[in-house]
Design a protein around this motif. Structure first.
Motif, PDB file in Angstrom:
ATOM      1  N   ASP A   1      -5.872 -20.572 109.111  1.00 19.05           N
ATOM      2  CA  ASP A   1      -6.440 -19.587 108.181  1.00 19.05           C
ATOM      3  C   ASP A   1      -7.900 -19.960 107.921  1.00 19.05           C
ATOM      4  O   ASP A   1      -8.346 -21.045 108.295  1.00 19.05           O
ATOM      5  N   ILE A   2      -8.615 -19.015 107.290  1.00 20.25           N
ATOM      6  CA  ILE A   2     -10.018 -19.288 106.973  1.00 20.25           C
ATOM      7  C   ILE A   2     -10.242 -19.445 105.470  1.00 20.25           C
ATOM      8  O   ILE A   2     -11.356 -19.703 105.039  1.00 20.25           O
TER       9      ILE A   2
ATOM     10  N   ALA B   1      -9.298 -18.577 113.719  1.00 19.36           N
ATOM     11  CA  ALA B   1      -8.109 -18.985 114.482  1.00 19.36           C
ATOM     12  C   ALA B   1      -8.354 -19.023 115.993  1.00 19.36           C
ATOM     13  O   ALA B   1      -7.723 -19.814 116.691  1.00 19.36           O
TER      14      ALA B   1
ATOM     15  N   SER C   1       5.457 -17.104 104.746  1.00 20.12           N
ATOM     16  CA  SER C   1       6.019 -17.119 106.108  1.00 20.12           C
ATOM     17  C   SER C   1       6.024 -18.543 106.671  1.00 20.12           C
ATOM     18  O   SER C   1       6.943 -18.926 107.398  1.00 20.12           O
TER      19      SER C   1
ATOM     20  N   MET D   1      -0.496  -8.740 101.502  1.00 19.21           N
ATOM     21  CA  MET D   1      -0.637  -9.465 102.773  1.00 19.21           C
ATOM     22  C   MET D   1       0.604 -10.299 103.102  1.00 19.21           C
ATOM     23  O   MET D   1       0.841 -10.641 104.256  1.00 19.21           O
ATOM     24  N   GLN D   2       1.368 -10.650 102.092  1.00 21.14           N
ATOM     25  CA  GLN D   2       2.554 -11.486 102.337  1.00 21.14           C
ATOM     26  C   GLN D   2       3.604 -10.689 103.117  1.00 21.14           C
ATOM     27  O   GLN D   2       3.827  -9.517 102.836  1.00 21.14           O
ATOM     28  N   ILE D   3       4.255 -11.348 104.067  1.00 19.76           N
ATOM     29  CA  ILE D   3       5.332 -10.655 104.780  1.00 19.76           C
ATOM     30  C   ILE D   3       6.466 -10.335 103.805  1.00 19.76           C
ATOM     31  O   ILE D   3       6.566 -10.923 102.732  1.00 19.76           O
TER      32      ILE D   3
ATOM     33  N   TYR E   1      -5.612 -13.522 120.145  1.00 20.90           N
ATOM     34  CA  TYR E   1      -4.517 -14.402 119.708  1.00 20.90           C
ATOM     35  C   TYR E   1      -3.361 -14.334 120.722  1.00 20.90           C
ATOM     36  O   TYR E   1      -2.719 -15.339 121.017  1.00 20.90           O
TER      37      TYR E   1
ATOM     38  N   GLY F   1      -2.490 -17.024 110.409  1.00 19.16           N
ATOM     39  CA  GLY F   1      -2.492 -16.278 109.145  1.00 19.16           C
ATOM     40  C   GLY F   1      -1.503 -16.883 108.159  1.00 19.16           C
ATOM     41  O   GLY F   1      -0.343 -16.485 108.118  1.00 19.16           O
ATOM     42  N   CYS F   2      -1.975 -17.819 107.351  1.00 19.69           N
ATOM     43  CA  CYS F   2      -1.096 -18.570 106.439  1.00 19.69           C
ATOM     44  C   CYS F   2      -0.991 -17.884 105.074  1.00 19.69           C
ATOM     45  O   CYS F   2       0.067 -17.808 104.486  1.00 19.69           O
ATOM     46  N   PHE F   3      -2.152 -17.444 104.559  1.00 19.53           N
ATOM     47  CA  PHE F   3      -2.252 -16.852 103.219  1.00 19.53           C
ATOM     48  C   PHE F   3      -1.669 -17.834 102.202  1.00 19.53           C
ATOM     49  O   PHE F   3      -2.025 -19.000 102.222  1.00 19.53           O
TER      50      PHE F   3
ATOM     51  N   ASP G   1      -0.358 -13.053 112.512  1.00 20.85           N
ATOM     52  CA  ASP G   1      -0.392 -12.238 111.290  1.00 20.85           C
ATOM     53  C   ASP G   1      -1.746 -12.390 110.593  1.00 20.85           C
ATOM     54  O   ASP G   1      -1.799 -12.594 109.382  1.00 20.85           O
ATOM     55  N   ALA G   2      -2.843 -12.327 111.373  1.00 22.08           N
ATOM     56  CA  ALA G   2      -4.173 -12.428 110.743  1.00 22.08           C
ATOM     57  C   ALA G   2      -4.949 -11.138 111.048  1.00 22.08           C
ATOM     58  O   ALA G   2      -4.338 -10.077 111.204  1.00 22.08           O
ATOM     59  N   ASP G   3      -6.281 -11.230 111.101  1.00 22.79           N
ATOM     60  CA  ASP G   3      -7.126 -10.045 111.313  1.00 22.79           C
ATOM     61  C   ASP G   3      -6.734  -9.311 112.596  1.00 22.79           C
ATOM     62  O   ASP G   3      -6.613  -9.904 113.664  1.00 22.79           O
TER      63      ASP G   3
HETATM   64  C1  LIG Z   1      -1.622 -10.943 106.298  1.00 21.34           C
HETATM   65  S1  LIG Z   1      -2.257 -12.460 105.745  1.00 21.34           S
HETATM   66  C2  LIG Z   1      -1.038 -13.622 106.288  1.00 21.34           C
HETATM   67  C3  LIG Z   1       0.213 -13.522 105.452  1.00 21.34           C
HETATM   68  C4  LIG Z   1       1.167 -14.679 105.628  1.00 21.34           C
HETATM   69  N1  LIG Z   1       1.689 -14.734 106.976  1.00 21.34           N
HETATM   70  C5  LIG Z   1       2.287 -14.566 104.623  1.00 21.34           C
HETATM   71  O1  LIG Z   1       3.388 -14.123 104.968  1.00 21.34           O
HETATM   72  O2  LIG Z   1       2.054 -14.878 103.460  1.00 21.34           O
HETATM   73  C6  LIG Z   1      -3.595 -12.709 106.850  1.00 21.34           C
HETATM   74  C7  LIG Z   1      -4.353 -14.020 106.695  1.00 21.34           C
HETATM   75  O3  LIG Z   1      -5.216 -14.145 107.821  1.00 21.34           O
HETATM   76  C8  LIG Z   1      -6.372 -14.837 107.415  1.00 21.34           C
HETATM   77  N2  LIG Z   1      -7.443 -14.562 108.380  1.00 21.34           N
HETATM   78  C9  LIG Z   1      -8.232 -13.469 108.482  1.00 21.34           C
HETATM   79  N3  LIG Z   1      -9.105 -13.596 109.498  1.00 21.34           N
HETATM   80  C10 LIG Z   1      -8.856 -14.797 110.076  1.00 21.34           C
HETATM   81  C11 LIG Z   1      -9.405 -15.510 111.168  1.00 21.34           C
HETATM   82  N4  LIG Z   1     -10.404 -15.007 111.909  1.00 21.34           N
HETATM   83  N5  LIG Z   1      -8.886 -16.722 111.481  1.00 21.34           N
HETATM   84  C12 LIG Z   1      -7.884 -17.259 110.744  1.00 21.34           C
HETATM   85  N6  LIG Z   1      -7.322 -16.626 109.696  1.00 21.34           N
HETATM   86  C13 LIG Z   1      -7.792 -15.420 109.360  1.00 21.34           C
HETATM   87  C14 LIG Z   1      -6.647 -14.316 106.015  1.00 21.34           C
HETATM   88  O4  LIG Z   1      -7.432 -15.248 105.284  1.00 21.34           O
HETATM   89  C15 LIG Z   1      -5.233 -14.120 105.465  1.00 21.34           C
HETATM   90  O5  LIG Z   1      -4.844 -15.208 104.676  1.00 21.34           O
END
Ligand SMILES: C[S@@+](CC[C@H](N)C(=O)[O-])C[C@H]1O[C@@H](n2cnc3c(N)ncnc32)[C@H](O)[C@@H]1O
Length: 219
Positions: free
Chosen positions: A90-91, A119, A72, A40-42, A150, A66-68, A141-143
């Protein structure tokens, strides 16, 4: 078509010829890599590019969806000037716990805020509390199913000439695979088609990592 086929060796060369990462980031990458959801990390080079972009457009207020574990967030946050801020949505309390730890180690504790919850709700609240045109850069960068929402709320939150970055728009090439009709892939196709036709913006699709849409809201 003018592209360089990417191999591990070419990628290594590329990374070695960029400005080195902040010292906390290699450790964060290593820790994240041990997780089953590490993908999931960029990409590492994408983070360096996004740090440059923050500086190039003089962004002071950044919103991330999308913090993970925070890679990023930290890359963009380190490009902010004094008084700048990054809000990340993030959730997941567990992964964002890691992000908080590394944001602090990178000296970004005061400039960053992680807002937990879906989000779309967080963005609506920001629209109420901060108003339109209140962000310079938004990174989506989330769902994938919510990319359309978004984008629409993001365009309201974004100032004219601000930039939306949307990740995964090539989706490992699945975006053009007619056999792939999964909800995420379909949502990304719909999102890409909306951006392409949207007269409110100008967009370039970069073949960086998994495909990065760079979308400027017209002034
Ligand atoms: C691809 S990862 C983000 C990667 C991050 N940008 C990085 O580079 O490390 C996607 C994130 O979106 C979050 N996510 C999924 N559905 C979400 C929602 N409805 N609202 C907020 N965050 C959400 C997930 O928990 C996950 O941490």
């Amino acid at each position: 078509m003018k592209t360089v086929p990417m191999t591990e060796t070419v990628y290594e060369y590329l990374v070695q010829h960029q400005t080195p990462l902040h010292p906390v980031l290699p450790e964060l990458i290593a820790i994240t890599r041990q997780r089953p959801d590490a993908g999931m990390q960029i990409a590492e080079d994408q983070g360096v590019f996004m740090n440059q972009l923050v500086r190039l457009i003089g962004a002071r207020r950044i919103l991330e969806i999308g913090c993970f574990t925070g890679y990023s967030t930290i890359c963009m946050g380190l490009g902010l000037p004094e008084g700048g801020e990054i809000i990340s949505c993030d959730i997941d309390p567990e992964t964002t716990g890691i992000a908080r730890q590394y944001l602090k180690a990178a000296g970004l504790e005061k400039k960053s805020q992680i807002l937990l919850g879906p989000a779309v709700d967080t963005m609506q609240k920001l629209l109420t509390n901060r108003g339109k045109n209140s962000f310079d850069l938004i990174f989506i960068d989330a769902d994938k199913e919510n990319y359309g929402s978004y984008y629409e709320i993001g365009l309201e939150l974004l100032r004219p000439n601000g930039v939306i970055l949307a990740d995964n728009v090539l989706w490992s090439g699945r975006i053009i695979d007619p056999a792939d009709n999964t909800p995420s892939t379909e949502a990304l196709r719909r999102f890409n088609a909306v951006v392409r036709k949207d007269s409110r913006v100008e967009a370039s699709m970069l073949s960086l990592a998994d495909g990065l849409y760079m979308i400027r809201k017209k002034g």
